[in-house]
Scaffold this motif. Structure first.
Motif, short mmCIF file in Angstrom:
data_model
loop_
_atom_site.label_atom_id
_atom_site.label_comp_id
_atom_site.label_asym_id
_atom_site.label_seq_id
_atom_site.Cartn_x
_atom_site.Cartn_y
_atom_site.Cartn_z
N GLU A 1 0.84 -1.20 0.00
CA GLU A 1 0.00 0.00 0.00
C GLU A 1 0.87 1.25 0.00
OE1 GLU A 1 -3.79 -1.76 2.56
OE2 GLU A 1 -2.40 -0.31 3.46
N ARG A 2 1.93 1.23 0.79
CA ARG A 2 2.82 2.39 0.86
C ARG A 2 3.57 2.59 -0.44
NH1 ARG A 2 5.06 0.79 6.87
NH2 ARG A 2 3.33 1.69 8.07
N ARG A 3 3.96 1.51 -1.09
CA ARG A 3 4.64 1.64 -2.38
C ARG A 3 3.77 2.37 -3.40
NH1 ARG A 3 6.24 -3.84 -1.09
NH2 ARG A 3 8.47 -3.87 -0.58
N LEU A 4 2.47 2.09 -3.36
CA LEU A 4 1.56 2.72 -4.31
C LEU A 4 1.40 4.22 -4.06
CD1 LEU A 4 -1.30 0.07 -4.60
CD2 LEU A 4 0.67 0.42 -6.10
N LEU A 5 1.76 4.67 -2.87
CA LEU A 5 1.64 6.09 -2.54
C LEU A 5 2.96 6.83 -2.71
CD1 LEU A 5 -0.60 5.84 0.66
CD2 LEU A 5 -1.30 6.44 -1.66
N ALA A 6 3.97 6.16 -3.28
CA ALA A 6 5.30 6.76 -3.38
C ALA A 6 5.96 6.43 -4.72
CB ALA A 6 6.17 6.28 -2.22
N TYR A 7 5.22 6.66 -5.81
CA TYR A 7 5.81 6.44 -7.13
C TYR A 7 7.02 7.37 -7.31
CZ TYR A 7 1.78 3.64 -8.70
OH TYR A 7 0.82 2.67 -8.87
N ASP A 8 8.14 6.78 -7.76
CA ASP A 8 9.40 7.51 -7.76
C ASP A 8 9.70 8.19 -9.09
OD1 ASP A 8 9.67 5.13 -9.08
OD2 ASP A 8 11.65 4.64 -8.27
N VAL A 9 8.80 9.07 -9.51
CA VAL A 9 9.04 9.88 -10.70
C VAL A 9 8.67 11.33 -10.38
CG1 VAL A 9 8.66 8.04 -12.39
CG2 VAL A 9 6.72 9.39 -11.61
N THR A 10 9.17 12.25 -11.19
CA THR A 10 8.87 13.66 -10.97
C THR A 10 7.48 14.00 -11.48
OG1 THR A 10 9.77 14.34 -13.11
CG2 THR A 10 11.32 14.19 -11.26
N ARG A 11 6.97 15.14 -11.07
CA ARG A 11 5.67 15.61 -11.53
C ARG A 11 5.64 15.76 -13.06
NH1 ARG A 11 4.28 20.32 -10.70
NH2 ARG A 11 2.04 19.95 -10.58
N GLU A 12 6.78 16.13 -13.65
CA GLU A 12 6.83 16.35 -15.09
C GLU A 12 6.53 15.10 -15.88
OE1 GLU A 12 8.52 19.60 -13.01
OE2 GLU A 12 9.07 17.46 -12.89
N TYR A 13 6.78 13.94 -15.29
CA TYR A 13 6.48 12.67 -15.96
C TYR A 13 4.99 12.56 -16.28
CZ TYR A 13 5.87 7.56 -16.37
OH TYR A 13 5.51 6.30 -16.78
#
Length: 295
Positions: free
Chosen positions: A212-224
């Motif tokens: 669940e926590r992984r889904l709330l922390a996608y590791d890309v910038t807003r620009e993606y």
């Protein structure tokens, strides 16, 4: 084994999430990494396909009124993302790349031609991850519901909690359920009823806390996410509460075919709070803007 089973339908016309969606059939398929994913299917198979992707920990049947409203004229698919609804709770795959690929594989498996993709909350990001990974050629239109899409202005960050020398203890099952029940209640401005909330809470507790926590922390910038939206010139409908109004105004100024509708008095699950208004908006988008631009 995955190569043999990939794309196979494992279940057809079985019971649907407690008969929540009478118009739909319950189906499953195997992804390229071996996960069994469940989806609902309704409507004529030869019609334009509309694909619904729910938010964090939510099941596909939360779109029940939309499935029923569209299924007389459109081919409708509603995905239970991995770990959600009736899909397999895998021990892997809780990244934006894999979740986006899951959507693309469902479309390859069950849809013909360009599709209209409707994502809500985390489903916005999962949908845009598929678009960014090469799915733009299969898009007839995008409907993005109540999440940031990387446009300006950036959302204001919440104050960081004070750091502790020791990590907080994991919640007990009872505490976790109480917190999830409170979260479920918070997404509605108009209470759908205790039974409805209890069913959602039950299904929102299937995956592990870590995933669940992984889904709330996608590791890309807003620009993606912004680049994904702008990678297609197909019609975009941004349906939001007032907190995302300014991002929508930027989108409308900068995208060749984007519009925004703000639901002033609805909760995060605005399509549940105001289903008649949302369904009319979606049908108008499909019947006019999508029909005009895709032949």
């Amino acid at each position: 084994m995955v190569g043999v089973l990939g794309g196979a339908v494992l279940a057809s016309a079985t019971a649907v999430s407690g008969d929540a969606v009478a118009a739909a059939e319950s189906r499953s398929f195997i992804t390229s990494d071996g996960a069994r994913l469940h989806y609902l299917e309704a409507g004529p198979s030869g019609a334009r396909t509309v694909v619904f992707v729910p938010g964090w920990t939510m099941p596909a049947w939360i779109f029940e009124t939309q499935i029923e409203a569209l299924s007389d004229r459109y081919h409708v698919l509603a995905l239970d993302p991995r770990g959600q609804g009736e899909s397999e709770v895998t021990r892997f795959g809780y990244t934006h790349e894999r979740r986006g690929r899951d959507i693309g594989e469902l479309i390859d498996h069950a849809a013909e031609g360009p599709v209209v993709l409707v994502g809500w909350s985390l489903g916005v990001l999962d949908s845009l991850a598929w678009v960014a990974d090469g799915g733009a050629d299969r898009i007839a239109g995008l409907v993005l519901i109540d999440n940031s899409i990387g446009e300006e202005p950036a959302p204001r960050a919440a104050p960081a909690p004070p750091r502790s020398a020791t990590p907080p203890p994991e919640p007990t099952p009872q505490e976790r359920r109480a917190r999830r029940a409170a979260f479920v209640a918070s997404i509605f401005a108009h209470d759908p009823g205790a039974d409805y909330r209890a069913r959602l809470t039950d299904q929102a507790l299937r995956m592990t806390v870590e995933d669940e926590r992984r889904l709330l922390a996608y590791d890309v910038t807003r620009e993606y996410w912004r680049a994904a939206v702008h990678s297609t010139d197909r019609p975009v409908l941004y349906v939001v509460r007032p907190r995302w109004r300014e991002q929508g105004e930027t989108l409308v100024r900068t995208h060749p075919d984007a519009s925004m509708t703000v639901f002033e008095d609805a909760g995060h699950a605005l399509f549940v709070d105001e289903p008649e208004r949302f369904n009319a908006l979606l049908l108008d988008f499909l019947d006019t803007r999508v029909a005009r631009t895709v032949h």
